[in-house]
Design a protein around this motif. Structure first.
Motif, PDB file in Angstrom:
ATOM      1  N   GLU A  69      -0.878  15.621  -0.027  1.00  0.00           N
ATOM      2  CA  GLU A  69      -0.511  14.583  -0.556  1.00  0.00           C
ATOM      3  C   GLU A  69       0.833  14.432  -0.827  1.00  0.00           C
ATOM      4  O   GLU A  69       1.746  15.203  -0.540  1.00  0.00           O
TER       5      GLU A  69
ATOM      6  N   HIS B 271       0.802  -1.341  -0.049  1.00  0.00           N
ATOM      7  CA  HIS B 271       0.003  -0.079   0.114  1.00  0.00           C
ATOM      8  C   HIS B 271       0.770   1.216   0.064  1.00  0.00           C
ATOM      9  O   HIS B 271       1.539   1.533   1.128  1.00  0.00           O
TER      10      HIS B 271
ATOM     11  N   THR C 171       0.129   4.280   0.307  1.00  0.00           N
ATOM     12  CA  THR C 171      -0.827   5.482   0.386  1.00  0.00           C
ATOM     13  C   THR C 171      -0.153   6.209   1.556  1.00  0.00           C
ATOM     14  O   THR C 171      -0.827   7.317   1.991  1.00  0.00           O
TER      15      THR C 171
END
Length: 134
Positions: free
Chosen positions: A94, A30, A32
């Motif tokens: 982000e 992941h 993220t």
């Protein structure tokens, strides 16, 4: 679960417990940059306390890095087997992974400035979208 995860833990001097295997596999798959709470939401069978303790141990052996300084004020975590740096959009929080630079000149300059053998790095850059793009 992949033997690669087990081997990676063992190479870093950690016992391959089920929680460590699961958590490291999660971070490896992941990209993220999750918080502990985000991980817990995806892995509810592992207690939040165990997630925090396991992350702390993985950070201690340099398998995982902490990314801070985001607008949400939380710690985000990232698997760090391959050296890379992070670019953080301070407007959106982000986190972007990047590996398009050669760290050797920086490491050489750091060694020259400090006299230390530089063994690693963690770099975060912060930015915003240019006004003419908005």
């Amino acid at each position: 679960m992949d033997d690669k995860v087990r081997t990676l833990l063992q190479e870093h001097g950690l016992k391959a417990t089920q929680q460590r295997l699961t958590l490291l596999d999660y971070l490896m798959t992941h990209e993220t940059h999750p918080t502990a709470e985000m991980i817990h939401a995806d892995l509810p069978d592992i207690s939040l306390a165990t997630i925090y303790n396991t992350l702390e141990k993985l950070v201690e052996v340099d398998l995982v890095v902490i990314i801070e300084g985001l607008a949400d004020g939380k710690r985000h975590y990232d698997f760090f087997a391959e050296p890379h740096y992070h670019i953080i959009d301070t407007d959106t929080s982000e986190i972007i992974d990047a590996n398009n630079f050669d760290p050797r000149p920086l490491m050489q300059a750091a060694r020259k400035a400090s006299g230390l053998n530089i063994t690693g790095y963690h770099i975060e850059l912060y930015g915003v979208e240019p006004k003419d793009k908005k």
